[in-house]
Design a protein around this motif. Sequence first.
Motif, PDB file in Angstrom:
ATOM      1  N   VAL A  16       0.055   0.219   7.740  1.00  9.76           N
ATOM      2  CA  VAL A  16      -1.252   0.870   7.884  1.00  9.76           C
ATOM      3  C   VAL A  16      -1.020   2.201   8.587  1.00  9.76           C
ATOM      4  N   ILE A  17      -1.389   3.296   7.897  1.00 13.32           N
ATOM      5  CA  ILE A  17      -1.178   4.639   8.462  1.00 13.32           C
ATOM      6  C   ILE A  17      -2.533   5.288   8.737  1.00 13.32           C
TER       7      ILE A  17
ATOM      8  N   GLY B 268      -4.017  -4.822   0.008  1.00 15.68           N
ATOM      9  CA  GLY B 268      -3.880  -4.139   1.286  1.00 15.68           C
ATOM     10  C   GLY B 268      -3.777  -5.105   2.444  1.00 15.68           C
ATOM     11  N   ALA B 269      -3.597  -4.546   3.637  1.00 16.80           N
ATOM     12  CA  ALA B 269      -3.372  -5.384   4.826  1.00 16.80           C
ATOM     13  C   ALA B 269      -4.528  -6.343   5.090  1.00 16.80           C
ATOM     14  N   LEU B 270      -5.751  -5.935   4.743  1.00 20.29           N
ATOM     15  CA  LEU B 270      -6.903  -6.807   4.999  1.00 20.29           C
ATOM     16  C   LEU B 270      -6.868  -8.089   4.169  1.00 20.29           C
ATOM     17  N   GLU B 271      -6.128  -8.086   3.076  1.00 25.26           N
ATOM     18  CA  GLU B 271      -6.061  -9.276   2.215  1.00 25.26           C
ATOM     19  C   GLU B 271      -4.904 -10.207   2.583  1.00 25.26           C
TER      20      GLU B 271
ATOM     21  N   HIS C 199     -11.571   3.941   9.793  1.00 26.15           N
ATOM     22  CA  HIS C 199     -11.211   2.782   8.973  1.00 26.15           C
ATOM     23  C   HIS C 199      -9.868   2.203   9.408  1.00 26.15           C
TER      24      HIS C 199
ATOM     25  N   TYR D 160       0.850  -1.203   0.000  1.00 30.10           N
ATOM     26  CA  TYR D 160       0.000   0.000   0.000  1.00 30.10           C
ATOM     27  C   TYR D 160       0.880   1.246   0.000  1.00 30.10           C
TER      28      TYR D 160
HETATM   29  N1  LIG Z   1      -5.643   2.294   4.513  1.00 31.97           N
HETATM   30  C1  LIG Z   1      -4.818   1.209   4.309  1.00 31.97           C
HETATM   31  C2  LIG Z   1      -5.279   0.045   3.708  1.00 31.97           C
HETATM   32  N2  LIG Z   1      -6.567  -0.026   3.301  1.00 31.97           N
HETATM   33  C3  LIG Z   1      -7.014  -1.019   2.322  1.00 31.97           C
HETATM   34  C4  LIG Z   1      -7.439  -2.343   2.986  1.00 31.97           C
HETATM   35  O1  LIG Z   1      -6.311  -3.029   3.515  1.00 31.97           O
HETATM   36  C5  LIG Z   1      -8.095  -3.253   1.937  1.00 31.97           C
HETATM   37  O2  LIG Z   1      -7.168  -3.525   0.904  1.00 31.97           O
HETATM   38  C6  LIG Z   1      -9.335  -2.616   1.340  1.00 31.97           C
HETATM   39  O3  LIG Z   1     -10.222  -2.253   2.394  1.00 31.97           O
HETATM   40  C7  LIG Z   1     -10.046  -3.574   0.368  1.00 31.97           C
HETATM   41  O4  LIG Z   1     -10.424  -4.748   1.036  1.00 31.97           O
HETATM   42  N3  LIG Z   1      -4.453  -1.008   3.528  1.00 31.97           N
HETATM   43  C8  LIG Z   1      -3.136  -0.957   3.938  1.00 31.97           C
HETATM   44  O5  LIG Z   1      -2.381  -1.934   3.776  1.00 31.97           O
HETATM   45  N4  LIG Z   1      -2.663   0.185   4.535  1.00 31.97           N
HETATM   46  C9  LIG Z   1      -3.459   1.270   4.738  1.00 31.97           C
HETATM   47  O6  LIG Z   1      -2.987   2.305   5.298  1.00 31.97           O
END
Ligand SMILES: Nc1c(NC[C@H](O)[C@H](O)[C@H](O)CO)[nH]c(=O)[nH]c1=O
Length: 173
Positions: A84-85, A58-61, A91, A28
């Motif tokens: 993640v910032i 992103g981190a959620l995946e 969120h 990200y």
């Molecule tokens: N805001 C950040 C994210 N957001 C994206 C989520 O991780 C995910 O990819 C999205 O919600 C789709 O499912 N990801 C990060 O790795 N870092 C961030 O700061």
Amino acid sequence: MAGPQTQGLERGRFGDKPAKVLIVVAPYYREIANQLLHGARAEIEAWGATHETAEVPGALEIAPAIGMAARLGEFHAFVALGCVIRGETTHYDTVVEESAHGITLLGLQGHCIGNGILTVENEEQARVRAEASGQDKGGGAAAAALHLLQLSRRWQRPEKKLGFLGDRLGAGE
Ligand SMILES: Nc1c(NC[C@H](O)[C@H](O)[C@H](O)CO)[nH]c(=O)[nH]c1=O
Ligand SMILES: CC(=O)[C@@H](O)COP(=O)(O)O
């Protein structure tokens, strides 16, 4: 060695068959991710293990990707890398908590996973923690995953490797 110096567990080669590690990285923030990757790869290689890398959005995946890869049975350990910032909304809390929770659930299923997902307030905090010459959180996550793998191999009971025969011989009783 990166990360906390765990007592009694030193970098050890895993016999003649090198451990195979999957790094799942969420770029990200690309430069931060590259620093984390550099540290993680160096640590894995210092352990005499091999590595492959997969990117996710992103981190959620990260946890879902590790869960899918773990079902293949091809990898011995996993390293999660990301950054993640905090932004303007809540969120941040969701991404931080759920990305970590997913990794914890996989770890509790017995997978050897190190968590190198940075959760920070700004890019400067991330940079200091990502740089291999700095706090090297990527290397620390790799060391944690390989420590877990070393423990799992230490605790594997010989009769488990013998299977049915081991049970019949009453090994380990
Ligand atoms: N805001 C950040 C994210 N957001 C994206 C989520 O991780 C995910 O990819 C999205 O919600 C789709 O499912 N990801 C990060 O790795 N870092 C961030 O700061
Ligand atoms: C960690 C996040 O999800 C965050 O970067 C999103 O920013 P915002 O809360 O300003 O939408």
